[in-house]
Scaffold this motif. Sequence first.
Motif, PDB file in Angstrom:
ATOM      1  N   GLU A  23       1.007  -1.367   0.043  1.00 58.81           N
ATOM      2  CA  GLU A  23       0.243   0.542   0.307  1.00 58.81           C
ATOM      3  C   GLU A  23       1.066   1.447  -0.316  1.00 58.81           C
ATOM      4  OE1 GLU A  23      -3.721  -0.683   1.161  1.00 58.81           O
ATOM      5  OE2 GLU A  23      -3.754  -1.760   2.969  1.00 58.81           O
TER       6      GLU A  23
ATOM      7  N   TYR B 162     -13.538  -4.211  -7.424  1.00 56.81           N
ATOM      8  CA  TYR B 162     -12.733  -3.265  -6.471  1.00 56.81           C
ATOM      9  C   TYR B 162     -13.001  -4.348  -5.073  1.00 56.81           C
ATOM     10  CZ  TYR B 162     -11.639   0.905  -3.921  1.00 56.81           C
ATOM     11  OH  TYR B 162     -11.157   1.773  -3.382  1.00 56.81           O
ATOM     12  N   SER B 163     -14.332  -4.742  -5.416  1.00 63.73           N
ATOM     13  CA  SER B 163     -14.435  -5.325  -3.355  1.00 63.73           C
ATOM     14  C   SER B 163     -13.874  -6.264  -3.183  1.00 63.73           C
ATOM     15  CB  SER B 163     -15.814  -5.467  -2.833  1.00 63.73           C
ATOM     16  OG  SER B 163     -16.769  -6.622  -4.544  1.00 63.73           O
TER      17      SER B 163
ATOM     18  N   ARG C  84      -6.105   1.526  -5.869  1.00 64.79           N
ATOM     19  CA  ARG C  84      -7.056  -0.051  -6.015  1.00 64.79           C
ATOM     20  C   ARG C  84      -7.721   0.031  -6.763  1.00 64.79           C
ATOM     21  NH1 ARG C  84      -9.778   0.049   0.497  1.00 64.79           N
ATOM     22  NH2 ARG C  84      -7.022  -0.083   1.184  1.00 64.79           N
TER      23      ARG C  84
ATOM     24  N   VAL D 128     -10.254  -5.156  -2.238  1.00 69.57           N
ATOM     25  CA  VAL D 128     -10.126  -4.631  -0.391  1.00 69.57           C
ATOM     26  C   VAL D 128     -10.206  -5.580  -0.463  1.00 69.57           C
ATOM     27  CG1 VAL D 128     -11.738  -2.937   1.065  1.00 69.57           C
ATOM     28  CG2 VAL D 128     -11.867  -2.626  -1.832  1.00 69.57           C
ATOM     29  N   ARG D 129     -10.378  -6.447  -0.095  1.00 71.90           N
ATOM     30  CA  ARG D 129     -10.576  -7.482   0.854  1.00 71.90           C
ATOM     31  C   ARG D 129      -9.558  -8.530   0.927  1.00 71.90           C
ATOM     32  NH1 ARG D 129     -15.755  -8.884  -1.355  1.00 71.90           N
ATOM     33  NH2 ARG D 129     -14.927 -10.451  -2.805  1.00 71.90           N
TER      34      ARG D 129
END
Length: 71
Positions: free
Chosen positions: A6, A27-28, A16, A31-32
């Motif tokens: 990051e 996208y989700s 992201r 993130v996970r």
Amino acid sequence: MFKNLEAEMTRQNISRADLSRSLGLQYSTIVRKLLGRTSFTLNEVEHIRDKFFPELTVGYLFLNEGPREIS
């Protein structure tokens, strides 16, 4: 969870959403994976390194520092 990844994304202005598009994932899902709720596959790890950070090692980028605490 992946502080080095990051930090490098921030340094190189990689979002992201950029990872999501490049890997063809929602996208989700990205993130996970970044939160450590699901794992990156070896192919995903190599793709991220090769496409965005070829000068860095996988070991450095994906140093796992454990799941983040949510308070």
